[in-house]
Design a protein around this motif. Structure first.
Motif, PDB file in Angstrom:
ATOM      1  N   VAL A   1     -13.446 101.112 -89.318  1.00 53.75           N
ATOM      2  CA  VAL A   1     -13.502 102.724 -89.336  1.00 53.75           C
ATOM      3  C   VAL A   1     -14.977 102.675 -88.782  1.00 53.75           C
ATOM      4  O   VAL A   1     -15.800 102.367 -89.440  1.00 53.75           O
ATOM      5  CB  VAL A   1     -13.022 103.493 -90.114  1.00 53.75           C
ATOM      6  CG1 VAL A   1     -13.455 104.986 -89.684  1.00 53.75           C
ATOM      7  CG2 VAL A   1     -11.730 103.429 -90.582  1.00 53.75           C
ATOM      8  N   VAL A   2     -15.061 103.383 -87.635  1.00 56.60           N
ATOM      9  CA  VAL A   2     -16.541 103.568 -87.202  1.00 56.60           C
ATOM     10  C   VAL A   2     -16.628 105.237 -87.175  1.00 56.60           C
ATOM     11  O   VAL A   2     -15.806 105.684 -86.378  1.00 56.60           O
ATOM     12  CB  VAL A   2     -16.953 102.951 -85.957  1.00 56.60           C
ATOM     13  CG1 VAL A   2     -18.542 103.403 -85.471  1.00 56.60           C
ATOM     14  CG2 VAL A   2     -16.890 101.477 -86.026  1.00 56.60           C
ATOM     15  N   ILE A   3     -17.579 105.790 -87.994  1.00 55.65           N
ATOM     16  CA  ILE A   3     -17.641 107.303 -87.873  1.00 55.65           C
ATOM     17  C   ILE A   3     -19.260 107.575 -87.240  1.00 55.65           C
ATOM     18  O   ILE A   3     -20.199 107.180 -87.917  1.00 55.65           O
ATOM     19  CB  ILE A   3     -17.775 107.818 -88.883  1.00 55.65           C
ATOM     20  CG1 ILE A   3     -16.243 107.547 -89.949  1.00 55.65           C
ATOM     21  CG2 ILE A   3     -17.867 109.576 -88.940  1.00 55.65           C
ATOM     22  CD1 ILE A   3     -16.298 108.186 -91.227  1.00 55.65           C
ATOM     23  N   ASP A   4     -19.022 107.932 -85.766  1.00 51.55           N
ATOM     24  CA  ASP A   4     -20.319 108.065 -84.974  1.00 51.55           C
ATOM     25  C   ASP A   4     -20.894 109.666 -85.514  1.00 51.55           C
ATOM     26  O   ASP A   4     -20.079 110.597 -85.019  1.00 51.55           O
ATOM     27  CB  ASP A   4     -20.092 107.887 -83.577  1.00 51.55           C
ATOM     28  CG  ASP A   4     -21.254 107.806 -83.092  1.00 51.55           C
ATOM     29  OD1 ASP A   4     -22.376 106.920 -83.399  1.00 51.55           O
ATOM     30  OD2 ASP A   4     -21.785 108.864 -81.966  1.00 51.55           O
ATOM     31  N   LEU A   5     -22.085 109.582 -85.916  1.00 56.02           N
ATOM     32  CA  LEU A   5     -22.701 110.795 -86.184  1.00 56.02           C
ATOM     33  C   LEU A   5     -23.745 111.028 -85.075  1.00 56.02           C
ATOM     34  O   LEU A   5     -24.866 112.146 -85.492  1.00 56.02           O
ATOM     35  CB  LEU A   5     -23.203 110.948 -87.700  1.00 56.02           C
ATOM     36  CG  LEU A   5     -22.153 110.564 -88.580  1.00 56.02           C
ATOM     37  CD1 LEU A   5     -23.048 110.175 -89.973  1.00 56.02           C
ATOM     38  CD2 LEU A   5     -21.186 111.788 -88.737  1.00 56.02           C
ATOM     39  N   THR A   6     -24.001 110.733 -84.064  1.00 57.45           N
ATOM     40  CA  THR A   6     -24.995 111.049 -83.074  1.00 57.45           C
ATOM     41  C   THR A   6     -25.245 112.221 -82.648  1.00 57.45           C
ATOM     42  O   THR A   6     -26.403 112.972 -82.785  1.00 57.45           O
ATOM     43  CB  THR A   6     -24.881 110.059 -81.666  1.00 57.45           C
ATOM     44  OG1 THR A   6     -24.527 108.786 -82.076  1.00 57.45           O
ATOM     45  CG2 THR A   6     -25.914 110.288 -80.782  1.00 57.45           C
ATOM     46  N   SER A   7     -24.242 113.171 -82.664  1.00 60.44           N
ATOM     47  CA  SER A   7     -24.308 114.516 -82.260  1.00 60.44           C
ATOM     48  C   SER A   7     -24.236 115.442 -83.405  1.00 60.44           C
ATOM     49  O   SER A   7     -24.370 116.858 -83.324  1.00 60.44           O
ATOM     50  CB  SER A   7     -23.067 115.093 -81.415  1.00 60.44           C
ATOM     51  OG  SER A   7     -22.722 114.047 -80.532  1.00 60.44           O
ATOM     52  N   VAL A   8     -24.537 114.799 -84.589  1.00 62.13           N
ATOM     53  CA  VAL A   8     -24.458 115.659 -85.989  1.00 62.13           C
ATOM     54  C   VAL A   8     -26.004 115.859 -86.277  1.00 62.13           C
ATOM     55  O   VAL A   8     -26.499 115.073 -86.363  1.00 62.13           O
ATOM     56  CB  VAL A   8     -23.706 115.053 -86.867  1.00 62.13           C
ATOM     57  CG1 VAL A   8     -24.151 115.863 -88.318  1.00 62.13           C
ATOM     58  CG2 VAL A   8     -22.312 114.678 -86.889  1.00 62.13           C
ATOM     59  N   ASP A   9     -26.342 117.124 -86.202  1.00 59.35           N
ATOM     60  CA  ASP A   9     -27.926 117.605 -86.459  1.00 59.35           C
ATOM     61  C   ASP A   9     -28.032 118.192 -87.991  1.00 59.35           C
ATOM     62  O   ASP A   9     -29.304 118.269 -88.321  1.00 59.35           O
ATOM     63  CB  ASP A   9     -28.430 118.435 -85.401  1.00 59.35           C
ATOM     64  CG  ASP A   9     -27.649 119.642 -85.239  1.00 59.35           C
ATOM     65  OD1 ASP A   9     -26.816 119.984 -86.091  1.00 59.35           O
ATOM     66  OD2 ASP A   9     -27.725 120.437 -84.258  1.00 59.35           O
ATOM     67  N   ILE A  10     -27.150 117.993 -88.609  1.00 59.20           N
ATOM     68  CA  ILE A  10     -27.440 118.572 -90.073  1.00 59.20           C
ATOM     69  C   ILE A  10     -26.385 117.913 -91.027  1.00 59.20           C
ATOM     70  O   ILE A  10     -24.937 118.072 -90.683  1.00 59.20           O
ATOM     71  CB  ILE A  10     -27.504 120.217 -90.154  1.00 59.20           C
ATOM     72  CG1 ILE A  10     -27.511 120.348 -91.681  1.00 59.20           C
ATOM     73  CG2 ILE A  10     -26.163 120.842 -89.679  1.00 59.20           C
ATOM     74  CD1 ILE A  10     -27.902 121.982 -91.864  1.00 59.20           C
TER      75      ILE A  10
END
Lengths: 118, 133, 289
Positions: free
Chosen positions: A44-53
């Motif tokens: 599983v890959v969880i991409d958090l690039t757009s998460v700012d907090i």
């Protein structure tokens, strides 16, 4: 609000694009585990690039989801954690010690591929 | 010049609202992206504490100025049960909610100045300041 | 301001200047200005006393004072030259004025003191302000320069970056280091970041703590941090004060760290055979002669 989970061969891909509130996070945890169960995904890959907090609660949910998926036989990699988010986590004293990470989605997939010996 | 903006915390979504306001105000006065994230995260922690333990409360933001510095002051007030032993909640890893226990000591590390007052049965008031570097 | 006293001073400026020049000349030896040539010293003194008089005459002509202070600051003369000079001027003038009076009662005495102070005070204030202004200016320039030097990040090879650290690391700098490190890692898409602490003189718990936090943050964003430049005495202190660095790869030198970085990114350095071949050829041809 639901976070979409995409399937690609043996892998599940998630890109979190929205501001996550607690309910969304918990719902996501349930959805992902159900999807792993249904598809038999091994990575599983969880991409958090757009998460700012990421606060301590979200961090806990993410850490838990990694451990839970592991128990179900799916390896999780978190990718794209932003510098500001990483620094905030360190200040909070959250190190997500046992969570594998990678710079971006692409390298996350490479990492999974290596670890799963595919 | 120095508006004071407040968010009431009753529902879970108010946590998101509070941190958005905190970030907005931090950005407005000139904090960099990293400090914006620190401030927003601290707000999130404080708002969640109110939501989880006090059910009712308010977080206010205002700009503060001294001769040499400017910054943002956040005040989190609730009318909840209060905290019996402040020194124990300020320890890393202390939790009664099953979280990571990073809450209050984490907020203290994220901000520059931190002050907490609490009376059992009346409520808790937390003040935290971040200065622009 | 007492106009009579003022007139008295202006009219007798020559003798006041002489006295002043004498006294100022005498303090030169025991002063930081000792290395300055007598001629320059005297010229500057003369200019200084002229500035004082111009200022008294015009009741605070800031333009001349500004020019003069600028010159002194550029010459690098200490602030004490200015303050000593003005102190002496105050003393000399008071002495002179009191000596002129037929009789000295307390009224006259306080009148003289107040007047002289009124002339000197604005001068002192302005000159000291000019000086401290120039110091603050220098200080802020240096702070900027220091910040630029503080945490450089060098991409040495695709996917490998180095951050050499030199000097003491305090909390502010640690934050800057962390920010540069993380932003740079993302920008250069580095899988491995080497932090070189060869130039960090002392690694105490605080410094180690900052470095560990930076390394953990690097791991969170998905890269690997290698700590290099660990000298024997630093290895000793780290273990003696009980800091656990076992979670991160560490190496004694940048060179070894770089080899490890290549290993992580699954690459290696290969000697080009051609070069050796060339030398062998040369050796061979030499033998042949």
């Amino acid at each position: 609000m639901r976070i979409p989970i995409l399937k690609l061969h043996n892998y599940l891909l998630i890109s979190i694009q929205t501001e996550i509130d607690d309910q969304t996070a918990i719902k996501f945890q349930e959805d992902l585990l159900a999807k792993i169960h249904k598809t038999g995904a091994t990575g599983v890959v969880i991409d958090l690039t757009s998460v700012d907090i990421i606060d301590s609660f979200i961090a806990k949910v993410l850490g838990d989801v990694v451990s839970m998926s592991d128990l179900m036989g799916a390896r999780v990699v978190l990718t794209g954690i932003q510098p500001a988010v990483a620094m905030t986590l360190i200040d909070l004293g959250i190190h997500l010690q046992n969570v594998p990470t990678a710079l971006d989605l692409e390298q996350g997939l490479v990492k999974l591929h290596q670890e799963l010996g595919g | 010049m120095n508006p004071r903006s407040c968010v009431n915390i009753h529902k879970e979504w108010d946590i998101v609202g509070a941190r958005q306001l905190g970030r907005e105000m931090a950005k407005e006065i000139g904090f960099g992206t990293v400090d914006q994230a620190r401030i927003a995260t601290a707000v999130s922690e404080l708002a969640r504490n109110i939501y989880l333990y006090a059910e009712n409360g308010q977080i206010c933001f205002e700009y503060i100025y001294t001769n040499s510095q400017k910054g943002i002051l956040m005040t989190a007030v609730d009318t909840g049960p209060g905290i019996k032993d402040i020194s124990s909640v300020m320890q890393d890893g202390y939790t009664t909610s099953g979280g990571l226990g990073a809450g209050l000591p984490g907020v203290k590390r994220l901000m520059d100045d931190f002050d907490i007052e609490s009376t059992v049965g009346e409520g808790t008031k937390i003040k935290a300041i971040k200065w622009i570097r | 301001m007492d106009e009579n006293l003022k007139e008295l001073i202006i009219n007798n400026s020559d003798s006041i200047v002489d006295n002043w020049m004498d006294e100022v000349g005498r303090i030169k030896a025991g002063n930081y200005t000792a290395s300055i040539s007598d001629e320059l010293y005297e010229n500057t003194n003369r200019e200084f006393v002229n500035v004082i008089f111009t200022s008294i005459q015009n009741e605070g002509s800031s333009k001349v004072v500004e020019e003069f202070s600028e010159k002194i600051i550029n010459l690098g003369w200490p602030l004490s030259y200015i303050t000593d000079g003005l102190q002496i001027f105050r003393r000399v003038t008071i002495d002179f004025l009191l000596a002129q009076a037929d009789q000295v009662d307390s009224n006259h005495f306080s009148n003289v003191l107040t007047s002289v102070d009124e002339w000197i005070e604005p001068l002192i204030r302005q000159l000291v302000n000019e000086y401290s202004g120039s110091w603050e200016n220098i200080l802020s320039l240096q702070r900027v320069a220091l910040q630029e030097l503080s945490a450089p990040l060098i991409p040495v090879m695709e996917r490998i970056t180095v951050m050499p650290l030199i000097g003491t690391i305090d909390t502010d700098r640690a934050k800057l280091i962390m920010e540069n490190l993380l932003e740079g890692t993302i920008k250069h898409n580095s899988e491995v970041v080497l932090i070189d602490i060869t130039g960090v003189p002392v690694v105490d718990t605080m410094v180690a703590h900052h470095i560990i936090q930076a390394a953990e943050a690097v791991r969170l964003i998905g890269s690997t941090c290698i700590l290099v430049g660990i000298r024997p005495e630093i290895a000793q202190t780290i273990v003696n004060i009980g800091i656990d660095l076992s979670k991160f790869p560490t190496r004694s030198t940048l060179e070894k760290g770089f080899t490890k970085a290549l290993e992580i990114t699954e690459r290696e350095v290969v000697d080009l055979h051609v070069k050796n071949q060339g030398i062998e050829d040369i050796m061979h041809s030499l033998k042949g002669e």
